[in-house]
Design an enzyme around this catalytic site. Structure first.
Site, PDB file in Angstrom:
ATOM      1  N   GLY D   9     -66.624 -77.933 -82.921  1.00 45.22           N
ATOM      2  CA  GLY D   9     -67.148 -77.014 -83.928  1.00 45.22           C
ATOM      3  C   GLY D   9     -66.433 -77.261 -85.238  1.00 45.22           C
ATOM      4  N   GLY D  12     -67.951 -76.210 -88.677  1.00 48.67           N
ATOM      5  CA  GLY D  12     -68.179 -74.801 -88.976  1.00 48.67           C
ATOM      6  C   GLY D  12     -67.073 -74.273 -89.870  1.00 48.67           C
ATOM      7  N   ARG D  13     -67.281 -73.072 -90.360  1.00 47.66           N
ATOM      8  CA  ARG D  13     -66.321 -72.470 -91.270  1.00 47.66           C
ATOM      9  C   ARG D  13     -64.939 -72.358 -90.628  1.00 47.66           C
ATOM     10  NH1 ARG D  13     -65.640 -67.321 -92.276  1.00 47.66           N
ATOM     11  NH2 ARG D  13     -67.234 -66.836 -90.733  1.00 47.66           N
ATOM     12  N   THR D  77     -67.188 -66.845 -78.949  1.00 49.55           N
ATOM     13  CA  THR D  77     -67.498 -65.542 -78.345  1.00 49.55           C
ATOM     14  C   THR D  77     -68.483 -65.700 -77.194  1.00 49.55           C
ATOM     15  OG1 THR D  77     -69.294 -65.232 -79.917  1.00 49.55           O
ATOM     16  CG2 THR D  77     -67.150 -64.324 -80.516  1.00 49.55           C
ATOM     17  N   ASN D 104     -59.574 -62.539 -80.407  1.00 47.85           N
ATOM     18  CA  ASN D 104     -59.007 -62.373 -81.744  1.00 47.85           C
ATOM     19  C   ASN D 104     -57.742 -63.203 -81.846  1.00 47.85           C
ATOM     20  OD1 ASN D 104     -58.000 -61.499 -84.199  1.00 47.85           O
ATOM     21  ND2 ASN D 104     -58.554 -59.365 -83.852  1.00 47.85           N
ATOM     22  N   HIS D 132     -63.172 -52.209 -93.212  1.00 49.02           N
ATOM     23  CA  HIS D 132     -63.844 -53.511 -93.281  1.00 49.02           C
ATOM     24  C   HIS D 132     -64.808 -53.559 -94.463  1.00 49.02           C
ATOM     25  CE1 HIS D 132     -62.432 -54.161 -89.140  1.00 49.02           C
ATOM     26  NE2 HIS D 132     -62.662 -55.431 -89.353  1.00 49.02           N
ATOM     27  N   HIS D 133     -65.199 -54.762 -94.815  1.00 48.87           N
ATOM     28  CA  HIS D 133     -66.255 -55.011 -95.799  1.00 48.87           C
ATOM     29  C   HIS D 133     -67.539 -54.312 -95.327  1.00 48.87           C
ATOM     30  CE1 HIS D 133     -68.181 -57.791 -93.008  1.00 48.87           C
ATOM     31  NE2 HIS D 133     -66.935 -58.112 -92.667  1.00 48.87           N
ATOM     32  N   LYS D 136     -70.360 -55.332 -92.316  1.00 54.38           N
ATOM     33  CA  LYS D 136     -70.085 -55.282 -90.881  1.00 54.38           C
ATOM     34  C   LYS D 136     -71.127 -54.410 -90.186  1.00 54.38           C
ATOM     35  CE  LYS D 136     -66.267 -54.564 -87.649  1.00 54.38           C
ATOM     36  NZ  LYS D 136     -66.600 -55.837 -86.984  1.00 54.38           N
TER      37      LYS D 136
END
Lengths: 246, 246, 246, 246
Positions: D9, D12-13, D77, D104, D132-133, D136
């Site tokens: 991966g 990916g970011r 996940t 996490n 959180h932002h 979410k």
């Protein structure tokens, strides 16, 4: 020249702290400590009366003070519009007298509310979190509700967009109680006293204004600010904020 | 009608964020993205120019904008009194043009400074703690120093007693650096960005005003606030605070 | 069966709070409240003695308790290696007796220190900020120094690189006092009581452990934790942390 | 000798940040950057594979790695008990291989959870506030729920009394969502990233453990901690906490 201060409710918990605050400063002279059984004539000759008594007693005290030309700084609870009108009618006949009635004399709490209202229009998001000892009966605190109302009003006045919130799946209660459009969260915690945090967010930044009361004497500086200025503020003033000259 | 915005320094890190901010909002139209090799004539016809270029380039840019009736919002560094005087002389001949120069456009930081100055006179104690990433070269930050200066000035103006401090035995540096009479502490911490905390204390209470910048775009809302208002603010304005209508 | 507790120094400020804590809980019985003029024989028959007396008195009290088979929980100050050795020699002859001596019984402060030591090895940066009332004579507080020492030791044990800090230009004192390699900052603030914040940072994140003492009874839960366990911990234990079973 | 790391991966970011973290450190060699179109044989010869791919891809990747004797550190996940059982069955045939799966990897978040569980038994009150932002989708965050569950379990194990809370009159939602007996509050705020605060209170004191994630690379130090240790931890491990040697 010092300001002569009479303290009504002088033997109560709050009254004692005010008496101590008056005695500690050169700016003031303690003119009288008035308990519930003392005659109001003890006030005569004072410049300012501070009233931390009871809803039952406060109106009689105010009437006496106003008629005797004594300015009043009042932290006693139980005021409503009817009572304010009554006070105003007494003041009409004694227009040189000043009366300050404030629900909260903790200067840090008052400033939090004032700054929160000023900041609101610059931020997309705003929430309030308050923390109190677990013996408190109401949640959120009256101060937190008033703060949230002030923020909601400022957002409305500025025509700000609704707060962004993509929440799709939430545990009931996790997003707080809405006061206007402002979520308010109440924490109850053994050991804590009274604390309030207002949080604002916008692009890549947040602003937090937090107030901590560590004990029961946190209202004293605000009361003394009122005592210091009341002679120059004839008429009825509600709320300490208008005395702060921000 | 939207405001036509030209961004100078449009390819720099900051300029790109401003361009994105302009493009995302209905209030603005991106009139021109001007890089260092582009002709200034690209600005012609814009309502407002935003300048995040370099100390070398900014004065030429400002002269061009003012002479062409384009308002300016400037975040470029390197201004001193001489430069301000030069800008003022150009503005004399074009009195309808507005120029805003601000060292910090993070609105949460500007509000922290303004509120700190307002709160100062009500508290016996005041200290500033700032937190930055460990690559920062100066300590404390310029913003923290300015904040402390504003607090010190407000304390002086109000004739407040020196801060109480009974410290007899101290490890060198533990009590911070004094700016005026205000101790300032600087923390350097991997992972952090830019954060400032102003703490005030008086009897049984404290007030904390904290600002967190989480990323490099925290100045965008402040820049857009400037762009929105500059047409109504002819002449030179230094600092975003006077645009905030508090 | 409840634990029978004798409190020595029972009329002092701290002793009174311990007496109240003992009386409020079903786990304990108050066996004796011993003041400076009372005979030590009042201790006889107690399970545990709590000593908050004076450096002058504490050694005699400890000798008496150990010889009479009474476990001891001690918050009195003034212990050094010599005193600890003396206590150990008494305990050799009474090996079933447990004695706990701790400089700080505020459980939140002890946990802060323990967690800080555990966390240290995972972070590039670590600093300590402590906040106290302005009548405190030393800066930083003893607890903050001990916390910083524990962090510095853990960093050394784990072989962590020096903290990154590019500061070139600093106002004297702004970067705090170094304890080991850990900067410690001390804030003195009217209204505050005793508060400590340990901040750790690494890539894109920070961890903050903060302890607030709001009043003088913050040591009571820690003392009672000691009283509860001392019967199962024969010999001398220094510091509450080893009783916490983390 | 450095540890040879294959990143799955890698484009990916998250994968890119892991690749950068591996390349920056002398402890590791980047053995392979594997994208979705690359053959898994690129992993051959690596000591450890890091998998931040998708629920669809991760099981095939794991099977390949385990069969080829490559240890695995997995942040992808979508794991449930069935998947864990499948992984365990593969590991039975390759008992020397270690696999770490963690929901996490932000080390500050993992430590917050661990410390919160340890502290819980010493305090009457405990609440969780997470920030959180606003994009979410769920509230509270999975991490906050897990933290509250750990606190509730620790309180139950220690037989602690129910939290004191005298609230009689509450605005709906103000007291948060109960997870076990722990109130959890979720704040959504433009500009914020991911932050969690656990607050404990007992007599005259509180303890606050706060975690701030400022950006998307906050999981990198945790991933590298896993990579460093996985060779010594054969079998399946769920959760980073057991690698922390607290």
């Amino acid at each position: 020249m010092t300001i002569k201060v009479a303290v009504l409710g002088a033997h109560g918990r709050v009254g004692q702290a005010v008496v101590a605050g008056v005695e500690e400063s050169d700016e003031f002279t303690l003119h009288a400590s008035v308990g519930r059984d003392d005659a109001l004539s003890a006030i005569d000759g004072a410049d300012v009366a501070v009233d931390f008594t009871t809803p039952d007693a406060v109106m009689d005290n105010l009437k006496y003070c106003i008629e005797h030309g004594v300015h009043c700084v009042v932290g006693t609870t139980g005021f409503d519009d009817e009572r304010y009108d009554t006070v105003r009618s007494w003041l009409e006949k004694n227009p040189e007298v000043g009366v300050l009635v404030a629900p909260n004399f903790a200067i840090s709490a008052v400033l939090t509310m004032v700054f929160a209202a000023q900041a609101a229009k610059f931020f997309e998001s705003a929430e309030v979190v308050e923390f109190h000892h677990p013996n408190k009966l109401d949640a959120p605190s009256g101060t937190a509700v008033k703060t949230a109302q002030a923020i909601a009003q400022a957002r409305k006045d500025a025509g700000i967009d609704p707060m962004p919130d993509a929440t799709k799946q939430a545990l009931d209660g996790s997003r707080g109680a809405l006061v206007g459009d402002v979520p308010v969260h109440a924490v109850r915690m053994t050991g804590m006293v009274a604390h309030e945090e207002v949080i604002f967010g916008t692009q890549d930044q947040s602003l937090t204004i937090r107030q901590d009361s560590y004990g029961r004497e946190s209202f004293v500086p605000g009361v003394l600010t009122g005592v210091r200025q009341i002679a120059d503020r004839p008429g009825l003033t509600i709320g300490l904020e208008s005395f702060l000259d921000l």
